[in-house]
Design a protein around this motif. Structure first.
Motif, PDB file in Angstrom:
ATOM      1  N   CYS A 604       2.788  54.788   5.003  1.00 52.10           N
ATOM      2  CA  CYS A 604       2.859  53.352   4.729  1.00 52.10           C
ATOM      3  C   CYS A 604       4.246  52.787   5.031  1.00 52.10           C
ATOM      4  O   CYS A 604       4.382  51.649   5.507  1.00 52.10           O
ATOM      5  CB  CYS A 604       2.493  53.082   3.271  1.00 52.10           C
ATOM      6  SG  CYS A 604       0.786  53.495   2.874  1.00 52.10           S
ATOM      7  N   SER A 608       4.688  49.910   7.707  1.00 55.57           N
ATOM      8  CA  SER A 608       5.134  48.591   7.262  1.00 55.57           C
ATOM      9  C   SER A 608       6.440  48.175   7.923  1.00 55.57           C
ATOM     10  O   SER A 608       6.643  46.995   8.227  1.00 55.57           O
ATOM     11  CB  SER A 608       5.285  48.576   5.738  1.00 55.57           C
ATOM     12  OG  SER A 608       6.235  49.535   5.318  1.00 55.57           O
ATOM     13  N   HIS A 619      -1.105  37.570   7.294  1.00 54.60           N
ATOM     14  CA  HIS A 619      -1.334  37.125   5.922  1.00 54.60           C
ATOM     15  C   HIS A 619      -1.408  35.602   5.840  1.00 54.60           C
ATOM     16  O   HIS A 619      -2.321  35.049   5.206  1.00 54.60           O
ATOM     17  CB  HIS A 619      -0.214  37.645   5.019  1.00 54.60           C
ATOM     18  CG  HIS A 619      -0.287  37.124   3.617  1.00 54.60           C
ATOM     19  ND1 HIS A 619      -1.182  37.607   2.691  1.00 54.60           N
ATOM     20  CD2 HIS A 619       0.429  36.133   2.989  1.00 54.60           C
ATOM     21  CE1 HIS A 619      -1.031  36.961   1.551  1.00 54.60           C
ATOM     22  NE2 HIS A 619      -0.054  36.061   1.706  1.00 54.60           N
ATOM     23  N   ARG A 624      -7.932  39.106   5.920  1.00 58.23           N
ATOM     24  CA  ARG A 624      -8.195  39.918   4.730  1.00 58.23           C
ATOM     25  C   ARG A 624      -7.313  41.170   4.738  1.00 58.23           C
ATOM     26  O   ARG A 624      -6.834  41.604   5.785  1.00 58.23           O
ATOM     27  CB  ARG A 624      -9.669  40.325   4.662  1.00 58.23           C
ATOM     28  CG  ARG A 624     -10.610  39.154   4.451  1.00 58.23           C
ATOM     29  CD  ARG A 624     -12.048  39.647   4.379  1.00 58.23           C
ATOM     30  NE  ARG A 624     -12.980  38.553   4.185  1.00 58.23           N
ATOM     31  CZ  ARG A 624     -13.307  38.059   2.992  1.00 58.23           C
ATOM     32  NH1 ARG A 624     -12.777  38.589   1.893  1.00 58.23           N
ATOM     33  NH2 ARG A 624     -14.158  37.055   2.884  1.00 58.23           N
ATOM     34  N   PHE A 625      -7.119  41.755   3.553  1.00 57.96           N
ATOM     35  CA  PHE A 625      -6.261  42.934   3.412  1.00 57.96           C
ATOM     36  C   PHE A 625      -6.761  44.084   4.286  1.00 57.96           C
ATOM     37  O   PHE A 625      -5.985  44.734   4.996  1.00 57.96           O
ATOM     38  CB  PHE A 625      -6.234  43.363   1.936  1.00 57.96           C
ATOM     39  CG  PHE A 625      -5.348  44.546   1.667  1.00 57.96           C
ATOM     40  CD1 PHE A 625      -3.996  44.385   1.434  1.00 57.96           C
ATOM     41  CD2 PHE A 625      -5.867  45.841   1.643  1.00 57.96           C
ATOM     42  CE1 PHE A 625      -3.172  45.477   1.180  1.00 57.96           C
ATOM     43  CE2 PHE A 625      -5.053  46.933   1.389  1.00 57.96           C
ATOM     44  CZ  PHE A 625      -3.701  46.752   1.157  1.00 57.96           C
ATOM     45  N   HIS A 629      -4.719  45.792   7.673  1.00 63.52           N
ATOM     46  CA  HIS A 629      -4.226  47.179   7.697  1.00 63.52           C
ATOM     47  C   HIS A 629      -5.299  48.155   8.183  1.00 63.52           C
ATOM     48  O   HIS A 629      -5.338  49.307   7.738  1.00 63.52           O
ATOM     49  CB  HIS A 629      -3.766  47.581   6.286  1.00 63.52           C
ATOM     50  CG  HIS A 629      -2.762  46.646   5.691  1.00 63.52           C
ATOM     51  ND1 HIS A 629      -1.479  46.521   6.155  1.00 63.52           N
ATOM     52  CD2 HIS A 629      -2.874  45.745   4.656  1.00 63.52           C
ATOM     53  CE1 HIS A 629      -0.824  45.624   5.438  1.00 63.52           C
ATOM     54  NE2 HIS A 629      -1.653  45.130   4.521  1.00 63.52           N
ATOM     55  N   LEU A 695      -3.794  53.082  -0.631  1.00 65.16           N
ATOM     56  CA  LEU A 695      -4.103  51.682  -0.926  1.00 65.16           C
ATOM     57  C   LEU A 695      -3.054  51.073  -1.847  1.00 65.16           C
ATOM     58  O   LEU A 695      -2.630  49.919  -1.662  1.00 65.16           O
ATOM     59  CB  LEU A 695      -5.487  51.578  -1.562  1.00 65.16           C
ATOM     60  CG  LEU A 695      -6.677  51.807  -0.617  1.00 65.16           C
ATOM     61  CD1 LEU A 695      -7.982  51.824  -1.408  1.00 65.16           C
ATOM     62  CD2 LEU A 695      -6.723  50.721   0.458  1.00 65.16           C
ATOM     63  N   LEU A 696      -2.616  51.835  -2.848  1.00 60.86           N
ATOM     64  CA  LEU A 696      -1.601  51.335  -3.766  1.00 60.86           C
ATOM     65  C   LEU A 696      -0.276  51.102  -3.041  1.00 60.86           C
ATOM     66  O   LEU A 696       0.372  50.054  -3.222  1.00 60.86           O
ATOM     67  CB  LEU A 696      -1.405  52.327  -4.910  1.00 60.86           C
ATOM     68  CG  LEU A 696      -0.380  51.930  -5.988  1.00 60.86           C
ATOM     69  CD1 LEU A 696      -0.801  50.635  -6.662  1.00 60.86           C
ATOM     70  CD2 LEU A 696      -0.228  53.044  -7.024  1.00 60.86           C
ATOM     71  N   LEU A 698       0.158  50.625   0.180  1.00 67.83           N
ATOM     72  CA  LEU A 698      -0.027  49.511   1.116  1.00 67.83           C
ATOM     73  C   LEU A 698       0.061  48.172   0.401  1.00 67.83           C
ATOM     74  O   LEU A 698       0.672  47.215   0.895  1.00 67.83           O
ATOM     75  CB  LEU A 698      -1.385  49.634   1.817  1.00 67.83           C
ATOM     76  CG  LEU A 698      -1.449  50.409   3.132  1.00 67.83           C
ATOM     77  CD1 LEU A 698      -2.862  50.387   3.680  1.00 67.83           C
ATOM     78  CD2 LEU A 698      -0.469  49.846   4.154  1.00 67.83           C
ATOM     79  N   ALA A 699      -0.544  48.106  -0.779  1.00 70.20           N
ATOM     80  CA  ALA A 699      -0.512  46.857  -1.538  1.00 70.20           C
ATOM     81  C   ALA A 699       0.916  46.494  -1.932  1.00 70.20           C
ATOM     82  O   ALA A 699       1.315  45.320  -1.857  1.00 70.20           O
ATOM     83  CB  ALA A 699      -1.392  46.987  -2.777  1.00 70.20           C
ATOM     84  N   HIS A 702       2.776  45.478   1.266  1.00 68.76           N
ATOM     85  CA  HIS A 702       2.226  44.197   1.739  1.00 68.76           C
ATOM     86  C   HIS A 702       2.812  43.048   0.920  1.00 68.76           C
ATOM     87  O   HIS A 702       3.239  42.025   1.474  1.00 68.76           O
ATOM     88  CB  HIS A 702       0.697  44.230   1.608  1.00 68.76           C
ATOM     89  CG  HIS A 702       0.027  42.977   2.085  1.00 68.76           C
ATOM     90  ND1 HIS A 702      -0.524  42.872   3.336  1.00 68.76           N
ATOM     91  CD2 HIS A 702      -0.174  41.772   1.477  1.00 68.76           C
ATOM     92  CE1 HIS A 702      -1.043  41.660   3.485  1.00 68.76           C
ATOM     93  NE2 HIS A 702      -0.849  40.983   2.352  1.00 68.76           N
ATOM     94  N   ARG A 703       2.835  43.223  -0.391  1.00 68.80           N
ATOM     95  CA  ARG A 703       3.364  42.171  -1.259  1.00 68.80           C
ATOM     96  C   ARG A 703       4.845  41.938  -0.999  1.00 68.80           C
ATOM     97  O   ARG A 703       5.323  40.787  -0.985  1.00 68.80           O
ATOM     98  CB  ARG A 703       3.138  42.570  -2.714  1.00 68.80           C
ATOM     99  CG  ARG A 703       3.585  41.512  -3.713  1.00 68.80           C
ATOM    100  CD  ARG A 703       3.287  41.975  -5.125  1.00 68.80           C
ATOM    101  NE  ARG A 703       3.721  40.984  -6.098  1.00 68.80           N
ATOM    102  CZ  ARG A 703       3.621  41.125  -7.414  1.00 68.80           C
ATOM    103  NH1 ARG A 703       3.074  42.233  -7.906  1.00 68.80           N
ATOM    104  NH2 ARG A 703       4.055  40.183  -8.239  1.00 68.80           N
TER     105      ARG A 703
END
Length: 713
Positions: A604, A608, A619, A624-625, A629, A695-696, A698-699, A702-703
């Motif tokens: 990730c 990123s 975004h 969508r998320f 990704h 996923l965590l 990436l989230a 992403h944020r």
């Protein structure tokens, strides 16, 4: 002199130093466990072991003793014979020693005792002359030059004794013994973790390396800079770990075998450090593929870095699956052993016997003499017979389920409750036919196996007397029924008799729904060699240990019976070993999961940093998320698919080996591998961990990208 240019790049990432410190600490811990295990299995310090297994009975014990003393003096070496303690063979041994060099370290053992590394196993040292008139067959240690082992073997040959030389402490033999041990798995898992953490730490220092490159530093110069910084830290870390190890060993065993421990620890640490340095150099070279302007922004070579991350991530995923399966099986084994403790407590002082495995051609004579003694003891009610067999291997033409069969005597039924379908307990049958010394053989089949009863009954004569099945007429086998869902205590864990489980080390002290073959005490249905075979598997138990000692003395069986093994004590030792194994495998699992998490986060990070601008644009454009990704998620989905496909492929591959046995009519050494509910649950859990971590991460990234992009705007 040109002034030295200041280092504007800063220090290396602290994760790299953490890896080196962790590797040193782990090596010290693993070396301790390894040497302690060696000390319990072998007498340390020897150069070879001579196993004498054949004897022509041409030399007395006194002649053998004189020959060994003469050999030791002539060659200046130490020779010792190991014998287990008669009453406590699992925690005590006796070493009969003769030293050709009175000034040697091994000679001092006669006065100071054997310097044991661990605390759980005791070695009593005696002068060799005290061994007396024992049978000379067994294990002899040689302490001295390697060429002395062949010379000792030749000396034995001159006495009519023959055997072979082995080197249990050699790298080749140790590799074979520990090829599937929890210690080796721990080493491999930690090596993978070290590579992963090192790679991630180097990548996280991309900006620092970009600054150094801007200053004109080459790859070799930067690598030397990192090694210089590591050098000082390494000296400090090694000093701290060494001091801690010395303090611990000083309190634990007075620094016994410190040299051997140091060599093992240094060897393990050296291998791991080389792996870590190779990973460091490889990832640093990877960072050089990014141009300096991009490197100053912290960008990474996305494709190459992602490829390397998945190169670690894929085997780590399969390794974790194997580790988590081993953890669950080890945990189940610990629970099973704990559940059987009450049954062993009720067995009291009941003891099994250990037979001599060094008799070679005379093993047939041992089968007869020991078997005759056990038959007589059975007739007198002194023993409990609890032999085991695999039900599905009972006959070549029977299609029987994977259950266990217990071959027991009437005394067994008097000790263990076996209920019929109406809940009535089976008891010892009255004697019938004194000429045979027995009544009928009772075949007690659980209700759930009723349809297989006739097939099982047909194989009973061959089971009880393989060499002469005609001694039992089919009419002498009486089929009875047992209530289903019963758990029967088998007086041993079943590990020495195979059994029906897929895990060879699992505890099967409590057998669920076994088929019982009840043979009257002392009957001729059981052949002499069958009694002896059961004894080698722990399937002959004496409730009173004094009956064993009296029988050995009265029948002059000292050559054949090596030791007594109390069943309760043996179960306690196996439980302790099982708990230690579970803890080690749990550690392996924790490290393997950490590797998965770190490698997932690494993917990730690379993704990123390379695609931060594109992620922000997508975004604000309303993507969508999952769509934003999809490349990373597709890679993780591919890993999950690989894991799912691995289950049937691995089962198919292992079952292919069984075809070789089936084509030749040879009983398979193990059951066919089947995909169980446990396999599916563990695979699903691992996929959840794998995808959840990515996923965590990436989230979070992403944020962060969206927040930083909005701030700049």
């Amino acid at each position: 002199m040109r002034p030295e240019r200041p280092d504007l790049g800063g220090g290396m990432h602290r994760g790299i130093k953490f890896v080196h410190a962790a590797v040193l600490a782990f090596s010290a811990m693993l070396a301790f466990l390894f040497v302690r295990g060696l000390d319990e299995d072998w007498v340390l310090g020897h150069s070879a072991v001579v196993w004498v297994s054949e004897s022509r009975n041409s030399a007395s014990g006194e002649q053998v003793t004189r020959a060994i003393e003469s050999f030791a003096a002539e060659h200046g070496v130490t020779v010792a014979r190991e014998l287990p303690d008669l009453r406590d063979p699992d925690r005590r041994r006796h070493l009969y020693l003769v030293a050709g060099d009175p000034g040697s370290d091994t000679a001092s053992w006669l006065t100071k005792g054997y310097p044991a590394f661990g605390r759980d196993y005791h070695t009593d040292v005696h002068p060799f002359v005290e061994i007396g008139q024992r049978d000379p067959r067994g294990f002899y240690y040689v302490f001295g030059p390697s060429r002395a082992d062949d010379a000792l073997l030749a000396t034995f040959a001159g006495l009519g004794l023959h055997g072979q030389v082995s080197h249990p402490l050699s790298v080749l033999d140790l590799t074979s013994v520990y090829s599937d041990s929890a210690l080796l798995w721990a080493f491999l898992v930690v090596a993978l973790a070290a590579v992963t953490l090192t790679g991630a730490s180097v990548l996280l220092g991309a900006k620092v390396y970009g600054v150094l490159r801007l200053q004109g530093e080459s790859f070799a110069q930067i690598l030397r800079r990192d090694l210089r910084q590591l050098g000082l830290f390494w000296v400090i870390a090694a000093g701290v770990v060494t001091a801690a190890a010395l303090i611990f060993l000083g309190l634990y065993n007075g620094l016994t075998w410190l040299g051997l421990y140091a060599v093992v620890a240094a060897g393990m640490a050296g291998l791991l450090i080389l792996v870590v340095l190779a990973a460091h150099a490889a990832v640093l070279a990877l960072a050089f593929k990014v141009e300096v302007p991009q490197a100053l922004k912290g960008e990474l070579p996305a494709r190459s870095a992602a490829f390397c991350a998945y190169l670690v991530r894929a085997p780590a995923l399969l390794l974790t699956l194997g580790v988590i399966t081993a953890v669950v099986l080890a945990g189940q084994d610990v629970l099973a052993r704990q559940n059987s403790r009450d049954a062993y407590a009720r067995a009291g002082d009941a003891t099994a016997i250990l037979l001599n495995g060094s008799l070679g051609r005379e093993s047939g004579e041992m089968e007869v003499r020991v078997g005759q003694w056990l038959r007589k003891a059975d007739a007198e009610g002194q023993i409990i017979v609890a032999g085991r067999r695999k039900l599905q291997n009972l006959g070549p033409s029977t299609d029987l389920p994977q259950r266990e069969m217990l071959i027991v005597n009437d005394t067994f039924l008097g000790e263990q409750p076996i209920l019929d379908p109406e809940g009535r307990r089976y008891t010892r049958a009255p004697r019938e036919g004194k000429a045979r010394g027995a009544g009928p053989v009772r075949l007690i089949v659980p209700d759930s196996l009723a349809r297989h009863a006739s097939a099982i009954a047909a194989e009973i004569p061959s089971l009880l007397s393989p060499r002469d099945p005609k001694r039992i007429h089919p009419g002498e086998v009486k089929t009875l029924w047992a209530k289903s869902a019963q758990r029967v205590f088998g007086y041993n864990s079943g590990s020495e008799s195979g059994g029906s489980g897929s895990n060879p080390g699992e505890d099967r002290s409590l057998v669920r729904d076994p088929v019982l073959v009840v043979v009257p005490n002392g009957s001729t249905y059981l052949a002499d060699n069958t009694y002896t075979a059961f004894a080698t598997q722990g399937g002959v138990v004496f409730p009173d240990p004094d009956d064993v000692l009296g029988g050995i003395a009265a029948n002059k069986l000292q050559t054949y019976v090596r030791a007594l093994r109390p069943v309760g004590q043996n179960a306690a030792l196996e439980l302790r070993t099982s708990v230690n194994d579970f803890r080690m495998r749990l550690f392996n699992f924790a490290v393997a999961v950490a590797v998965l998490l770190v490698s997932g986060v690494g993917v990730c990070i690379v993704y990123s940093r390379k695609n931060a601008q594109a992620i922000f644009v997508k975004h604000i454009s309303g993507w969508r998320f999952a769509a934003t990704h999809r490349s990373v998620l597709a890679g993780e989905a591919l890993l999950a698919a690989l894991l799912v496909a691995w289950l049937p492929f691995n089962a198919w591959q292992q079952n292919q080996e069984l075809k070789w046995y089936a084509e030749r009519g040879i009983p398979a050494p193990r059951n066919a591998v089947q995909i169980t509910t446990l396999d599916l649950v563990l695979t699903a859990a691992l996929i959840v961990i794998e995808l959840g971590a990515v996923l965590l991460a990436l989230a979070v990234f992403h944020r962060r990208i969206v927040k930083e992009g909005a701030t700049e705007a």
